[in-house]
Write an enzyme that holds these catalytic residues in place. Structure first.
Site, PDB file in Angstrom:
ATOM      1  N   GLY A  10       0.647  -1.313   0.102  1.00 48.17           N
ATOM      2  CA  GLY A  10      -0.064   0.088  -0.015  1.00 48.17           C
ATOM      3  C   GLY A  10       0.696   1.188  -0.108  1.00 48.17           C
ATOM      4  O   GLY A  10       1.748   1.290   0.832  1.00 48.17           O
ATOM      5  N   GLY A  12      -0.456   4.486  -0.029  1.00 51.33           N
ATOM      6  CA  GLY A  12      -1.175   5.743   0.444  1.00 51.33           C
ATOM      7  C   GLY A  12      -0.237   6.160   1.681  1.00 51.33           C
ATOM      8  O   GLY A  12       0.816   5.741   1.871  1.00 51.33           O
ATOM      9  N   GLY A  15       1.209   3.692   4.387  1.00 52.37           N
ATOM     10  CA  GLY A  15       2.378   2.731   4.151  1.00 52.37           C
ATOM     11  C   GLY A  15       3.512   3.682   3.609  1.00 52.37           C
ATOM     12  O   GLY A  15       4.883   3.319   4.117  1.00 52.37           O
ATOM     13  N   HIS A 232     -21.108   8.731   3.891  1.00 51.71           N
ATOM     14  CA  HIS A 232     -20.862   9.977   4.084  1.00 51.71           C
ATOM     15  C   HIS A 232     -22.337  10.741   3.550  1.00 51.71           C
ATOM     16  O   HIS A 232     -22.770  10.456   2.591  1.00 51.71           O
ATOM     17  CB  HIS A 232     -19.864  10.389   2.805  1.00 51.71           C
ATOM     18  CG  HIS A 232     -19.116  11.645   3.440  1.00 51.71           C
ATOM     19  ND1 HIS A 232     -19.686  13.064   2.902  1.00 51.71           N
ATOM     20  CD2 HIS A 232     -18.352  12.164   3.884  1.00 51.71           C
ATOM     21  CE1 HIS A 232     -19.249  14.043   3.336  1.00 51.71           C
ATOM     22  NE2 HIS A 232     -17.879  13.622   3.959  1.00 51.71           N
ATOM     23  N   THR A 244     -16.696  17.533   0.220  1.00 50.19           N
ATOM     24  CA  THR A 244     -16.160  17.423   1.500  1.00 50.19           C
ATOM     25  C   THR A 244     -17.157  17.964   2.628  1.00 50.19           C
ATOM     26  O   THR A 244     -17.825  18.818   2.341  1.00 50.19           O
ATOM     27  CB  THR A 244     -14.905  18.038   1.575  1.00 50.19           C
ATOM     28  OG1 THR A 244     -14.536  18.326   3.202  1.00 50.19           O
ATOM     29  CG2 THR A 244     -14.874  19.756   0.976  1.00 50.19           C
ATOM     30  N   HIS A 344     -18.877   5.495   2.430  1.00 49.90           N
ATOM     31  CA  HIS A 344     -17.474   6.301   2.241  1.00 49.90           C
ATOM     32  C   HIS A 344     -16.201   5.792   3.097  1.00 49.90           C
ATOM     33  O   HIS A 344     -15.065   6.037   2.488  1.00 49.90           O
ATOM     34  CB  HIS A 344     -17.778   7.589   2.944  1.00 49.90           C
ATOM     35  CG  HIS A 344     -16.581   8.807   2.956  1.00 49.90           C
ATOM     36  ND1 HIS A 344     -15.955   9.041   1.868  1.00 49.90           N
ATOM     37  CD2 HIS A 344     -15.995   9.368   3.783  1.00 49.90           C
ATOM     38  CE1 HIS A 344     -15.190  10.068   2.192  1.00 49.90           C
ATOM     39  NE2 HIS A 344     -15.066  10.092   3.486  1.00 49.90           N
ATOM     40  N   SER A 384      -9.677  10.327   9.733  1.00 47.41           N
ATOM     41  CA  SER A 384      -8.945   9.412   8.887  1.00 47.41           C
ATOM     42  C   SER A 384      -7.462   9.676   8.395  1.00 47.41           C
ATOM     43  O   SER A 384      -6.682   8.724   8.619  1.00 47.41           O
ATOM     44  CB  SER A 384     -10.101   8.911   7.971  1.00 47.41           C
ATOM     45  OG  SER A 384     -10.138   9.852   6.891  1.00 47.41           O
ATOM     46  N   LEU A 385      -7.238  10.724   8.020  1.00 44.16           N
ATOM     47  CA  LEU A 385      -5.947  11.368   7.560  1.00 44.16           C
ATOM     48  C   LEU A 385      -5.090  11.155   8.759  1.00 44.16           C
ATOM     49  O   LEU A 385      -3.959  10.670   8.659  1.00 44.16           O
ATOM     50  CB  LEU A 385      -6.135  12.733   7.017  1.00 44.16           C
ATOM     51  CG  LEU A 385      -6.566  12.865   5.595  1.00 44.16           C
ATOM     52  CD1 LEU A 385      -6.651  14.409   5.080  1.00 44.16           C
ATOM     53  CD2 LEU A 385      -5.918  12.090   4.515  1.00 44.16           C
TER      54      LEU A 385
END
Lengths: 567, 248
Positions: A10, A12, A15, A232, A244, A344, A384-385
């Protein structure tokens, strides 16, 4: 056979964050099914939460308050020790990303700008216009170039190799080279993202199949809380592209066909900035009770930004405007945006602790594919970020601890045997039956969206379960047009489909058994949260008969006793 | 679309693992439905008609940069182009130019990434960071905005007429990336670091034909960065001249 000390799957945020931390000390291989810069982290828009106290209204914000908001948002299913760890790490990792070049938007005093997000007591979501995932992923990829991380783009994970106790590596498909390779590693780290594609209506990328969750599950690694699926509130009708939460953070309204800001009825204090589970249920209720608009692409309510004015929209939400122009031909400066809720995010995932360790030694997981759990039954926007970067980093610490003085040698014979088994499977698919992978996938996605959505009932879940049994039966007859290994997307789809059926099975079974309503899991037939029976994590393990075995584990409660959620 | 319910897609097919089969067009008929993008058509062809068709895709919302290709002669991301936007029933798809074809619409992006790495695409600092963020004003942040928006899709790389004749040219995206860091108020790279684009393979290679501006799906203007870097290099040369004169 390829060999690395650490095999990361991964490319992203999670990773890459682990890779840049480990590559100075260890031989790291970063395998990604798309080029790392194409990973779905790129699509995150609104921001990343950290109690920096930069906003004039958040001077007394603290990581502890961030933790409380997160726990309350999770409907008390999150493990509170892990949540506090994440929130305490948040300012450090945000400053780190900034020092590595992340171009955050700024306040007039030259500090990182913050905006309010749903369920947060303070404006603590750090952002870069509405392209926060884009700038964070670019920054971490740039860092990985600087650190000369060895990357293997367009390698698809097909199997995890364990002997029951210890992980020996993984089997990968090299798409460009056109071969199946085994990768031996002392430590294997999965950061493969979510499973949005098991739903028909999802904001996720086409690559988010959840295969990276199904692979370890098939290798005996338990999954946790899979029935908790985030919908979402605001996805563009038709394409379900994400609009967003930052739209509402900047002051956008949700309006029904009566011209009412209907959130007044559901969350009178927080209004549009209630947590996502609540806003999605509210929109769905408006739709079901006939207060939505009709469109050839479906029913919708309006996300109205017009009162924000051109300047603010251009400055703070330029990406949203661009998407609206490109994909539905409207300009949010002049027209409201037609939106509907859509799948989402996966709160559930590979069962890990706060060090990213799993039940299998040497196998780690972080980011959306993992479940620590820091999001419990409902994740707050902006967390989540944060999760990806914090647990990518903490995962690297755990891997480092494990590898110090580690004398373990991966079993090459075991890996090779496994590689041959995968090659046989590919041959069997090419010589397979008349079922086409896409028809099974289409039926799976429809079933999940229709029966395992925002509101659930026993009957619908039972229907979904029996459909999944039928689809698994049909999968035995699946065939593809070519056994070639290079650039064969149909083959990858067919292989991933098996994992998608498995994780859908776990989602549905967990939802059927959980007879209560908590966070994103809402049962019409059990509309109350029931802490005495259900304040516990669902843990699913693959049984010998190929069916999930469901067990439960305790929720860690340290300082916040469960209370009723009011917004 | 008002001329019939079907669209005819002609796709340039080629498989580098079977070089004896020449590149050739194959045609597919697909029924039109509202909101149909080029990418959705490609997905339907692969699912329902020809499982061997190869193309890249991921986000389907024009942010990941996977799906650049030539659509009826114009370079764009296939996910954001509406099938009904051409006023014709025939649409021709070809792989991105200036890069080697691996299979069908999938090209080998290695040269593009090599050029990207060549410009040192990361923030360079002389001293360790403070405990908090490095201060930057909103105005300073806005200076790099257009370059920070680049999604590295290589549309500009495919459109560049200089790259078509000189594969050693570093290309528009890499130069825009370099300017993104040169203009960043936090970046400490020594001025000499831009010297490695101070030749015909770098900023002086650009002919200012400006096809990259048309090709960019994110409104980035690589020539702005090239002009900026050229000015910077000229300033450096003048400074050097004066220093030499002073020494004489």
């Amino acid at each position: 056979m390829l060999y690395h000390d650490v095999l990361i799957v991964g490319g992203g945020l999670a990773g890459l964050r682990a890779a840049v931390a480990l590559c100075d000390t260890y031989d790291v291989g970063l395998f990604s099914k798309v080029h790392p810069i194409r990973s779905h982290s790129i699509a995150a828009q609104g921001g990343i939460n950290a109690a920096l106290a930069n906003h004039p209204d958040s001077r007394d914000d603290t990581p502890e308050k961030h933790a409380f908001d997160t726990v309350k948002g999770s409907d008390y299913l999150a493990d509170q020790d892990a949540v506090l760890t994440m929130c305490e790490e948040a300012p450090t990792v945000v400053y780190e990303m900034e020092h590595w070049g992340c171009p955050f938007s700024r306040f007039p005093d030259d500090t990182i700008a913050q905006r309010p997000f749903g369920g947060g007591g303070y404006p603590r979501t750090c952002f870069s216009t509405d392209l926060t995932g884009h700038v964070l992923l670019n920054t971490l990829y740039e860092r990985s170039v600087y650190k000369r991380v060895r990357a293997y783009p367009e390698f698809v994970a097909l199997a995890l190799v364990t002997d029951g106790d210890v992980c020996h590596g993984a089997i990968m498909l090299d798409q460009i080279g056109g071969k199946i390779v085994s990768v031996a590693a002392k430590a294997t780290f999965f950061a493969t993202g979510g499973y949005g594609l098991v739903y028909y209506y999802s904001t996720n990328a086409l690559t988010n199949t959840g295969s990276g969750i199904g692979i370890p599950y098939r290798a005996g690694v338990p999954l946790k809380d899979m029935e908790f699926v985030q919908f979402h509130p605001t996805s563009l009708i038709g394409t379900n592209i994400l609009m967003t939460e930052g739209c509402r953070g900047e002051g956008g309204y949700l309006v029904n066909n009566q011209g009412e800001r209907f959130m007044e009825k559901y969350a009178p204090k927080a209004m549009e900035l209630a947590p996502r589970d609540i806003v999605s249920r509210s929109i769905q209720t408006e739709i079901e009770e006939g207060r939505a608009f009709d469109h050839e692409l479906g029913k919708y309510v309006n996300l109205d930004l017009r009162h924000l004015g051109e300047k603010r929209i251009m400055e703070r939400l330029p990406g949203i405007r661009r998407i609206c122009l490109d994909f539905i031909g409207i300009d949010p400066i002049r027209d409201p945006i037609p939106i509907m809720p859509a799948q989402h995010y996966s709160m559930g995932g590979i069962d890990t602790n706060a060090k990213t360790e799993t039940a299998v030694k040497g196998f780690y997981a972080a980011g959306e594919c993992a479940c620590v759990s820091v999001h419990g039954a409902n994740r707050l926007g902006g967390n989540s970020l944060l999760d990806t970067i914090v647990f990518g980093k903490l995962g690297s610490v755990a891997v480092d601890e494990y590898l110090q003085g580690c004398t373990f040698k991966p079993d090459e014979r075991l890996l090779e045997a496994r590689r041959r088994a995968v090659e046989e499977k590919v041959k069997a698919l090419a010589g397979g039956g008349p079922e086409r992978p896409f028809t099974i996938l289409r039926d799976l996605r429809m079933t999940m969206s229709q029966n395992v959505g925002i509101f659930r009932t026993r009957d619908e879940l039972n229907h979904a379960l029996s459909t999944i049994f039928e689809l698994k039966e049909r999968y035995r007859q699946v065939g593809i047009s070519s056994s070639k290994l290079s650039m064969n997307y149909e083959l990858i789809g067919a292989l991933e489909l098996e994992n998608m059926l498995d994780i859908s099975h776990v989602i549905v079974l967990g939802a059927l058994l959980r007879e209560e309503s908590r966070g994103a899991h809402w049962r019409r037939d059990f509309p109350q949260r029931r802490d005495t029976d259900w304040l516990k994590h669902t843990v699913a393990t693959l049984g010998k008969d190929g069916e999930p075995r469901i067990g439960y584990s305790d929720v860690v409660i340290t300082r916040y006793p469960p209370m009723e959620r009011k917004y | 679309m008002d001329r019939g319910d079907y669209i005819l897609l002609k796709i340039l097919r080629y498989d580098a693992t079977e070089p004896t089969v020449e590149p050739h067009f194959e045609s597919y008929r697909v029924r039109i439905i509202p909101g149909l993008t080029i990418l959705t058509i490609l997905l339907r062809i692969r699912d329902e008609i020809d499982g061997t068709l190869a193309f890249r895709s991921s986000c389907r919302s024009a942010v990941c940069g996977s799906c650049a290709m030539v659509i009826n002669g114009k370079i764009d991301l296939s996910c954001r182009v509406q099938a009904a936007s051409f006023g014709t029933n025939t649409i021709i798809l070809e792989p991105l130019p200036n890069l080697r074809v691996i299979k069908d619409l999938v090209v080998d992006m290695t040269p593009f990434w090599n050029m990207y790495e060549k410009v040192k695409p990361f923030l360079i600092r002389k001293s360790p960071g403070p405990d908090k963020e490095l201060p930057q004003s909103d105005e300073e942040r806005k200076r790099i905005d257009q370059y920070a928006n680049c999604i590295l899709c290589a549309c500009c790389y495919g459109a560049c007429p200089v790259l078509a004749r000189n594969p050693d040219y570093v290309g528009p995206a890499a130069l825009a990336k370099l300017e993104r860091f040169v203009l960043d108020s936090r970046d400490d790279r020594p001025a000499s670091f831009i010297e490695n684009v101070n030749d015909d393979r770098g900023v002086w290679g650009c002919d200012m034909i400006l096809r990259c501006i048309d090709a960019c799906p994110k409104d980035v203007r690589p020539p702005d960065s090239i002009v900026g870097l050229r000015k910077q290099l000229l300033k450096l040369r003048i400074k050097k001249l004066f220093r030499k004169k002073g020494q004489e």
